[in-house]
Design an enzyme around this catalytic site. Structure first.
Site, PDB file in Angstrom:
ATOM      1  N   ILE A  79       0.694  -1.267   0.059  1.00  0.00           N
ATOM      2  CA  ILE A  79      -0.010   0.097  -0.059  1.00  0.00           C
ATOM      3  C   ILE A  79       0.788   1.454   0.027  1.00  0.00           C
ATOM      4  O   ILE A  79       0.426   2.124  -0.716  1.00  0.00           O
ATOM      5  CB  ILE A  79      -1.098  -0.029   1.041  1.00  0.00           C
ATOM      6  CG1 ILE A  79      -1.910  -1.118   1.026  1.00  0.00           C
ATOM      7  CG2 ILE A  79      -1.809   1.165   1.434  1.00  0.00           C
ATOM      8  CD1 ILE A  79      -2.459  -1.675   2.067  1.00  0.00           C
ATOM      9  N   ASP A  80       2.003   1.251   0.672  1.00  0.00           N
ATOM     10  CA  ASP A  80       2.991   2.307   0.651  1.00  0.00           C
ATOM     11  C   ASP A  80       3.444   2.683  -0.521  1.00  0.00           C
ATOM     12  O   ASP A  80       3.415   3.919  -0.959  1.00  0.00           O
ATOM     13  CB  ASP A  80       3.987   2.067   1.875  1.00  0.00           C
ATOM     14  CG  ASP A  80       4.351   3.200   2.732  1.00  0.00           C
ATOM     15  OD1 ASP A  80       3.601   4.624   2.466  1.00  0.00           O
ATOM     16  OD2 ASP A  80       5.366   3.430   3.385  1.00  0.00           O
ATOM     17  N   ASP A  81       4.179   1.684  -1.207  1.00  0.00           N
ATOM     18  CA  ASP A  81       4.793   2.026  -2.375  1.00  0.00           C
ATOM     19  C   ASP A  81       3.454   2.367  -3.526  1.00  0.00           C
ATOM     20  O   ASP A  81       4.030   3.092  -4.252  1.00  0.00           O
ATOM     21  CB  ASP A  81       5.336   0.481  -3.016  1.00  0.00           C
ATOM     22  CG  ASP A  81       6.761   0.358  -2.415  1.00  0.00           C
ATOM     23  OD1 ASP A  81       7.661   0.889  -3.189  1.00  0.00           O
ATOM     24  OD2 ASP A  81       6.978  -0.357  -1.360  1.00  0.00           O
TER      25      ASP A  81
END
Length: 671
Positions: A405-407
């Site tokens: 999700i962060d990337d």
């Protein structure tokens, strides 16, 4: 995308303002002008340095340094499989010796305290490389290990490696049976209750735990026991009514089950685990793009009869070789992971925010590469989100099972800064990424890194799981990045975004900071959250923003920079405190700039620190670890952090936030 300004207007305004002010104010304004000019020069040098580091395919990747257990376990794996190569062994030993501290120990991060498990594994690796137990550096290491309780006091993973050679008894290790594979997802402690990194490691280890292999040991390790005659003295059991006591007794029951497990059931369970492992092997031969699952998967499959010439095994071993960094002095360092997608999106953001044209060939090439890395097939995340369409990005070169999700949030923010020659392709990828991130929101309104609602309280309580965080609950830093991305995409008022904002406001610490799960620590969390809240429409005067500003100003170092030691994960006195680093100074500045503090003294001092510590080639030096794998237990030095985050901060100081003046904080589609 609106082109960034060249910064001259800001300088002109400063000069014009100074003309009508008294002498004292003129002096202050002149200092601000000097800071602006120094920041611009530093940004220009940094841009050239970063552009020069781009791969011809369009990506960036810095070294990812962790600790010597990666290198020690690589040598132990080669010993176990019988594939030792003298050159590799000596190169790895050279690196391990170079990391040893004066007292004979090894730490897990620069400047950190000695670590027992790392010291044991480093010692054993050097024994494998031919170092003698009566060598002075080995005597110091062994003495310290005994003082700390010997092998018996080390983590489970260290003792598993030793058990592979008979240096520890399998009966004295926690059990994790392969029958776990048959647990449905609604049963506690099913494999999807574990975070993806733990899941990929635990599945092959269930095979190892069932098989209990022992290879001939090339030497003894009596010198690492407090009492070689009783290497594992029994300790007291926790009360039966406590969670620890319950799981200790569960482990005893699993040991009893191991002795009577039905053979057909066990064989079926191990075969199910093997199929699960093989189905998740990536195109490059690795598993999950990280070293630990690859190592244990190779061992597990080998125990089930896969010979080293089997295509799965050949590819797996070849992938491990790609995790190595050969240094100029002949030392060989093993990376736990590689971070090209993460590094590339952060580098793209940094360059764009520092005034590089959105049509610059380097940015277009980076966008092309990132578009080619989009993952458009389901992975393990779809177990909990079966109806969600795919469309995210992973951290590594190859990790299609585990986009994160962060990337995905940061890639969308990077792509939005590029004017691509195929805008329809770019917009379609962004739309898929936004939709996937929205769908991965957890029930509490926040976002974890890899899975939704991966919050079971049970995995961390298993005696087996003492190697770090094994679940993936939502965190403030990831949630902040997602909220910022959604705001830039014009979805600041989307109900899911508002729930994320509410969660972030509720998670703020009393001091005004936010906890940093994936970076060190409260400075990272605060530097991630404040820009997101402001992008989503919270005014700089909002009480939550003002508390964050006050905290950052209170922990600024005397030299003008910011730093936070990894010990802040365990000791309150370290929160916000540590030697100044380029990346952490940049995170603090990004928060302060978003909060409207551009003219403030704290920002001026921080910018001056960055400009003053920049090296002649436009880079920064940063030996300190500012990345987090598991809070405290596994620390990371991302070698590109020291380049991308300072450039982003300098760029936003000189040119402003690239999205601040845009209607709705973004040009993406609405909810």
């Amino acid at each position: 995308m609106t082109a960034t300004t060249d910064g001259s207007t800001g300088a002109a305004n400063l000069r014009a303002a100074s003309a009508s002010q008294p002498t004292e104010a003129t002096t202050t304004t002149t200092a601000a002008e000097e800071a602006f000019a120094a920041a611009r020069r530093a940004a220009e040098r940094s841009v050239q340095h970063l552009l020069g580091r781009q791969d011809e395919q369009g990506w960036w990747k810095g070294d990812l340094a962790t600790n010597i257990t990666m290198d020690a376990e690589d040598l132990l794996l080669r010993q176990f499989l019988g594939i030792q190569d003298p050159d590799t062994v000596q190169a790895a030993a050279r690196f391990i010796r170079g990391e040893q501290l004066g007292d004979g120990t090894w730490a897990t991060f620069h400047g950190g305290p000695p670590d027992l498990s790392a010291t044991i594994e480093g010692y054993v690796a050097l024994r494998l490389a031919g170092d003698r137990p009566d060598d002075p550096h080995m005597i110091r290491a062994a003495r310290w290990v005994r003082e700390q309780g010997g092998i018996a006091a080390s983590r489970v993973f260290t003792r598993i490696w030793l058990a592979l050679f008979g240096w520890w008894k399998w009966d004295d290790l926690p059990q994790l049976p392969p029958e776990l594979m048959f647990f449905p997802t609604w049963v506690p402690l099913n494999i999807y209750d574990f975070g993806c990194w733990a899941r990929q490691t635990i599945v092959p280890l269930t095979i190892v735990s069932a098989k209990r292999p022992v290879r001939p040991a090339p030497f003894t390790l009596d010198e690492l026991h407090t009492d070689p005659a009783r290497p594992n003295p029994p300790g007291p059991m926790a009360p039966a009514a406590s969670w620890d006591g319950l799981f200790q007794r569960l482990d005893k029951a699993l040991h009893a089950y191991h002795r009577v497990a039905p053979r057909r059931l066990r064989r079926s369970a191990m075969n199910a685990a093997a199929r699960w492992i093989i189905e998740r092997q990536e195109n490059d031969g690795c598993w999950g793009g990280i070293q630990p699952p690859a190592v244990y998967s190779v061992i597990a499959l080998h125990l089930l009869g896969y010979d080293l010439g089997h295509p799965v095994m050949r590819a797996g071993l070849a992938s491990l070789d790609r995790f190595t960094v050969w240094r100029e002095d002949g030392a060989r360092m093993v990376e736990a992971c590689q971070s090209p997608v993460w590094d590339t999106c952060l580098a793209t953001i940094a360059l764009a925010d520092a005034g590089v044209s959105p049509e610059h060939p380097a940015l277009v090439k980076a966008a092309d590469w990132m578009l080619g890395e989009e993952i458009v097939r389901p992975g393990d995340w779809s177990v909990r989100r079966p109806r969600l369409a795919p469309g995210g990005w992973a951290f590594e070169f190859h990790n299609d099972n585990y986009p994160d999700i962060d990337d995905t949030a940061e890639v969308v923010l990077a792509l939005r800064r590029v004017r691509h020659p195929d805008p329809d392709r770019l917009e379609a990828a962004i739309e898929r990424g936004v939709r996937w991130n929205l769908g991965m929101q957890s029930r509490n309104g926040a976002w974890g890194a890899f899975d939704a609602d991966n919050t079971s309280p049970f995995p961390n309580r298993l005696p087996f799981c003492d190697f770090g965080e094994v679940i993936d609950p939502p965190s403030a830093d990831v949630t902040g990045h997602v909220v910022e991305m959604l705001a830039v995409e014009g979805r600041a008022d989307h109900p899911r975004t508002r729930r994320g904002i509410e969660w972030l406001l509720a998670e703020q610490e009393a001091c005004g900071a936010w906890f940093g799960r994936w970076g060190v620590n409260y400075i990272y969390g605060t530097g991630s959250v404040v820009p997101a809240l402001v992008a989503a429409g919270l005014p700089a005067a909002h009480p939550s923003v003002r508390r964050a500003v006050g905290w950052l100003e209170s922990v600024q170092n005397d030299d003008g920079g910011w730093g936070e030691d990894l010990r802040s994960y365990r000791e309150e006195k370290w929160i916000g405190h540590g030697a100044s680093t380029a990346s952490q100074t940049a995170w603090a500045l990004l928060a302060l700039l978003a909060a409207g503090e551009r003219e403030g003294r704290a920002v001026e001092r921080g910018i001056a620190w960055l400009a003053g510590t920049q090296q002649a080639d436009g880079s920064w030096d940063e030996p300190y670890f500012t990345g987090t794998g598991f809070p405290w237990d596994f620390s990371i030095n991302y070698h590109l952090y020291r380049q991308v985050f300072p450039l982003t901060a300098l760029g936003r100081y000189v040119y402003g936030d690239p999205f601040a003046a845009r209607d709705g904080a973004g040009s993406g589609k609405g909810a």
